[in-house]
Write a protein that holds these residues in place. Structure first.
Motif, short mmCIF file in Angstrom:
data_model
loop_
_atom_site.label_atom_id
_atom_site.label_comp_id
_atom_site.label_asym_id
_atom_site.label_seq_id
_atom_site.Cartn_x
_atom_site.Cartn_y
_atom_site.Cartn_z
N HIS A 1 9.79 5.89 -6.89
CA HIS A 1 11.14 6.07 -7.42
C HIS A 1 12.14 5.23 -6.60
CE1 HIS A 1 14.59 8.01 -9.17
NE2 HIS A 1 14.96 8.54 -8.02
N ARG B 1 11.69 1.50 -7.30
CA ARG B 1 12.29 1.10 -8.58
C ARG B 1 13.80 0.90 -8.44
NH1 ARG B 1 8.26 4.58 -10.99
NH2 ARG B 1 9.59 6.38 -10.68
N TYR C 1 11.29 15.29 -7.14
CA TYR C 1 10.79 14.53 -5.99
C TYR C 1 10.69 15.39 -4.74
CZ TYR C 1 11.44 10.62 -9.07
OH TYR C 1 11.34 9.77 -10.14
N TRP D 1 -9.35 3.15 1.10
CA TRP D 1 -8.67 1.86 0.90
C TRP D 1 -7.34 1.82 1.63
CZ3 TRP D 1 -3.84 1.45 -1.39
CH2 TRP D 1 -3.38 2.59 -2.04
N MET E 1 1.43 1.89 -3.64
CA MET E 1 0.30 1.88 -4.58
C MET E 1 -0.19 3.32 -4.76
SD MET E 1 -1.44 -1.59 -3.11
CE MET E 1 -3.07 -1.39 -3.81
N VAL E 2 0.75 4.21 -5.03
CA VAL E 2 0.46 5.63 -5.18
C VAL E 2 0.72 6.01 -6.63
CG1 VAL E 2 0.92 6.25 -2.79
CG2 VAL E 2 2.82 6.14 -4.41
N ASP E 3 0.30 7.22 -7.02
CA ASP E 3 0.41 7.59 -8.43
C ASP E 3 1.85 7.83 -8.87
OD1 ASP E 3 -2.32 7.45 -8.88
OD2 ASP E 3 -2.64 9.44 -8.04
N GLY E 4 2.64 8.45 -8.01
CA GLY E 4 4.01 8.75 -8.40
C GLY E 4 4.80 9.29 -7.22
N GLY E 5 5.89 9.99 -7.53
CA GLY E 5 6.68 10.60 -6.46
C GLY E 5 7.78 9.70 -5.96
N GLN E 6 8.39 10.14 -4.86
CA GLN E 6 9.59 9.51 -4.36
C GLN E 6 9.42 8.03 -3.96
OE1 GLN E 6 11.40 11.33 -0.91
NE2 GLN E 6 13.29 11.49 -2.06
N PRO E 7 8.28 7.65 -3.31
CA PRO E 7 8.18 6.24 -2.91
C PRO E 7 8.37 5.28 -4.09
CG PRO E 7 6.43 7.53 -1.89
CD PRO E 7 7.12 8.44 -2.85
N ARG F 1 -5.14 -1.28 -8.67
CA ARG F 1 -3.94 -0.56 -8.23
C ARG F 1 -2.80 -1.53 -7.92
NH1 ARG F 1 -3.44 4.70 -6.13
NH2 ARG F 1 -5.35 5.85 -6.39
N ASP G 1 -3.30 5.73 4.90
CA ASP G 1 -2.67 7.03 4.65
C ASP G 1 -3.68 8.12 4.29
OD1 ASP G 1 -0.22 6.01 5.18
OD2 ASP G 1 0.39 5.77 3.09
N PHE H 1 3.19 15.02 -2.64
CA PHE H 1 4.32 14.09 -2.50
C PHE H 1 4.15 12.83 -3.35
CE2 PHE H 1 6.47 10.69 0.08
CZ PHE H 1 7.77 11.13 -0.12
N VAL H 2 2.92 12.34 -3.47
CA VAL H 2 2.68 11.08 -4.20
C VAL H 2 1.80 11.28 -5.44
CG1 VAL H 2 3.11 9.52 -2.29
CG2 VAL H 2 0.83 10.49 -2.58
N ALA H 3 1.65 12.52 -5.88
CA ALA H 3 0.87 12.79 -7.10
C ALA H 3 1.62 12.23 -8.31
CB ALA H 3 0.66 14.29 -7.24
N PRO H 4 0.92 12.09 -9.45
CA PRO H 4 1.60 11.55 -10.64
C PRO H 4 2.85 12.36 -11.00
CG PRO H 4 -0.76 11.67 -11.01
CD PRO H 4 -0.51 12.35 -9.71
N ASP H 5 3.84 11.68 -11.55
CA ASP H 5 5.09 12.33 -11.96
C ASP H 5 4.85 13.22 -13.18
OD1 ASP H 5 6.51 10.94 -10.00
OD2 ASP H 5 6.83 9.23 -11.32
N HIS I 1 -8.77 -0.78 9.05
CA HIS I 1 -7.32 -0.78 8.85
C HIS I 1 -6.60 -1.65 9.86
CE1 HIS I 1 -7.64 2.04 5.62
NE2 HIS I 1 -8.31 2.87 6.37
N GLU J 1 0.83 -1.22 0.00
CA GLU J 1 0.00 0.00 0.00
C GLU J 1 0.86 1.26 0.00
OE1 GLU J 1 -0.54 -2.62 1.82
OE2 GLU J 1 -2.54 -3.29 1.21
N ASN J 2 2.05 1.21 0.61
CA ASN J 2 2.91 2.39 0.65
C ASN J 2 3.37 2.80 -0.74
OD1 ASN J 2 2.68 2.30 3.38
ND2 ASN J 2 4.72 1.45 3.76
N GLN K 1 -4.06 3.38 16.36
CA GLN K 1 -3.52 3.46 15.00
C GLN K 1 -4.02 4.73 14.30
OE1 GLN K 1 -2.50 0.38 11.78
NE2 GLN K 1 -4.73 0.49 11.77
N ARG L 1 5.04 19.58 -6.51
CA ARG L 1 6.27 18.81 -6.40
C ARG L 1 7.15 19.11 -7.62
NH1 ARG L 1 4.62 13.55 -6.69
NH2 ARG L 1 5.81 13.12 -8.57
N SER M 1 -4.25 -4.56 3.13
CA SER M 1 -5.59 -3.99 2.94
C SER M 1 -6.48 -4.74 1.96
CB SER M 1 -5.47 -2.54 2.45
OG SER M 1 -4.73 -1.77 3.37
#
Ligand SMILES: [Fe+2]
Lengths: 281, 248
Positions: free
Chosen positions: A49, A52, B187, B80, A41-47, A82, B83, B117-121, A110, A38-39, B43, B184, A66
């Protein structure tokens, strides 16, 4: 019909933020890493990267929290899409989640909540695993959770449930030795019977972790080193199992990487001894 | 008890601590149900703290915890991923502290940064492409990570000071309301306070991405010369900051 993924014998660690640097800049002596799906399963960004880059150096196992495979009201198909996208990009060693449930009627706890080990639950879980494996285009592993209540109307033991589930769906098993220990202590079960009851040839991965004792209950906190009792249970497991991927799971009070590598060295040592004993026998 | 009934009872136990539901699930009334209840709440508090570290520092632990408890009691999680749980925390804060726009804006900043931070590149617009663009018909493409809102306080100064652990200024109302953007670049997440003109200009691009429309709007507002000059300045700064990521 799916069959459990190919075996992989090796020793790994969970990839946590605190150790990103170590994994990107040094040669960490592990055979694989596991990440929480899940950490990433985001659209983009550093995680993504970072993942990869780590993937270029190590095989990666995707471990989800989840999927909620035991939800009476069904699976979340957007979630599966996703996850599929991540699987296609990372080409993971394994894709796993837990034999538990989190969601009901739009609510998401959760948490990895326990299932009753009934025939009704077994039918439902198997239907869902079929759907999930179909959606991902590959077989998954499911992990035995830690639990703090056991429901009275069970038709079978947890290990019988796991065995039947794996046989019917072709999924593999992720054996969390600490969870076996925690649940067995909490519910007065025989941990050895648990291990012997599992179909050894279907176990692909092992989790080792620490727990905490709070007023007569063991809680699966992942914030401690693996305890001696869990190490000896691991030794017994390794005497029963074929080639598996073993790893240390630490999610809280994360120590320097060297400490986790030391713990992993213990696992290597125990596993080698079990292997030698099996050869001798 | 069917599986569906069991799961409904479990939900009622977690969200409302109903003793009847707990008894139906665990007639022996062991400590186990309490463990689940504690894990659930701890949590959620933990994820709010992790999502809002500077707001946490700004409010102090006890006020933050009060807000977190209100949030958990009024808005059980449904997304889902854990976060996403903090997404509407600002709404809870607006209810609880209606007269503290600094707190609402600080919460917005912190959440928007985490979304950026996690939006599409997106890739930066190469400078050698600028010469070949026909600006009369050019349409500006904004970074998918861009978030913006109007602000009335110096919340972005507060956030920056809290984040850099330098001396935090008093919170105050701005002399004239403006805007704030997060996005962003590569990164790295960025935060920038902007004036009302830039705020409106960026907003207008969402409806009409043509650079010529932007020029017309700025000319109408600032006059011919100043309007064109401002449009050029804004465009140059947006391209170099990665706020405008493409022109087509
Ligand atoms: Fe585990």
């Amino acid at each position: 019909m799916f069959t459990p993924p190919p075996t992989f014998a090796g020793f790994g660690l969970g990839l946590r933020k605190e150790h990103y640097r170590d994994f990107l800049e040094t040669d960490v002596p592990v055979d694989f890493v596991e990440v929480i799906s899940e950490n990433f399963m985001v659209d983009g960004g550093q995680p993504r990267h970072i993942l990869r880059q780590v993937r270029e150096r190590h095989p990666v196992a995707l471990h989800g929290v989840s999927m909620s495979i035991g939800s009476a009201d069904g699976l979340d198909h957007a979630y599966l899409r996703r996850l599929r996208a991540l699987v296609d990009e990372i080409q993971p060693l394994f894709v796993s989640d837990h034999l538990s449930w989190s969601r009901v009627a739009g609510f998401n706890s959760h948490d990895l909540l326990p299932l009753p080990y009934t025939r009704e639950a077994l039918d439902l879980v198997c239907r869902h695993i079929d759907i999930a494996q179909e959606a991902l285009g590959r077989s998954m592993l499911f992990e035995n959770p830690s639990s703090y209540v056991a429901f009275a109307d069970a038709d079978m033991t947890e290990w019988e449930f796991l065995a039947a589930m794996s046989r019917r769906t072709g999924c593999g098993l992720l054996l969390d030795v600490n969870n076996v220990y925690v649940s067995s202590r909490n519910h007065g079960l025989d941990a050895q019977a648990f291990l012997r009851g599992l179909p050894a040839e279907r176990v692909r991965q092992i989790h080792l972790a620490g727990h905490t004792e709070v007023t007569d209950l063991l809680i699966d906190t992942h914030d401690q080193p693996v305890c001696d009792d869990v190490w000896s249970l691991y030794a017994q497991a390794m005497s029963l199992l074929g080639p598996v991927a073993s790893m240390i799971e630490r999610d809280d009070a994360i120590p320097p990487l060297a400490e986790l590598l030391d713990e992993l060295a213990i696992a290597r040592c125990i596993s080698e001894r079990a292997h030698d004993l099996r050869e001798a026998a | 008890m069917t599986l569906a009934e069991l799961q409904r009872d479990f939900r009622v136990w977690l969200t409302h601590a109903s003793p009847e539901a707990a008894r139906r699930l665990d007639p022996r009334a062991g400590m186990g149900m309490t463990v689940y209840q504690n894990n659930y709440r701890a949590q959620l508090v933990g994820v709010l703290e992790a999502s809002y570290p500077q707001l946490h520092a700004w409010l102090g632990s006890s006020l933050f915890l009060e807000a977190a408890i209100r949030h958990i009691d009024s808005r059980p999680p449904h997304g889902w991923t854990l976060d996403a749980y903090g997404a509407d925390f600002e709404a809870t804060l607006s209810h609880m502290l209606p007269d503290n726009p600094d707190v609402h804006e600080l919460a917005w900043i912190e959440w928007s940064l985490s979304e950026s931070f996690v939006a599409p590149d997106a890739t930066m617009l190469a400078s050698d492409r600028l010469a070949e663009i026909d600006w009369d018909i050019a349409r500006l493409q904004l970074a998918p990570s861009l978030r913006q809102r109007s602000v009335t306080t110096n919340a972005s100064d507060l956030w920056s000071a809290l984040q850099q652990q330098t001396e935090v200024p008093e919170s105050e109302m701005l002399a004239t309301p403006g805007g704030v953007v997060t996005w962003r670049q590569g990164y790295t997440c960025q935060l920038k306070p902007i004036d009302a003109i830039e705020h409106e200009a960026l907003l207008s691009l969402r409806d009409d991405p043509r650079f010529s429309a932007l020029c017309d709007a700025l000319v109408a507002r600032l006059g011919e010369e100043a309007g064109i000059a401002r449009a050029g300045e804004l465009l140059a700064s947006w391209i170099s900051a990665g706020i405008v990521t493409d022109v087509d």
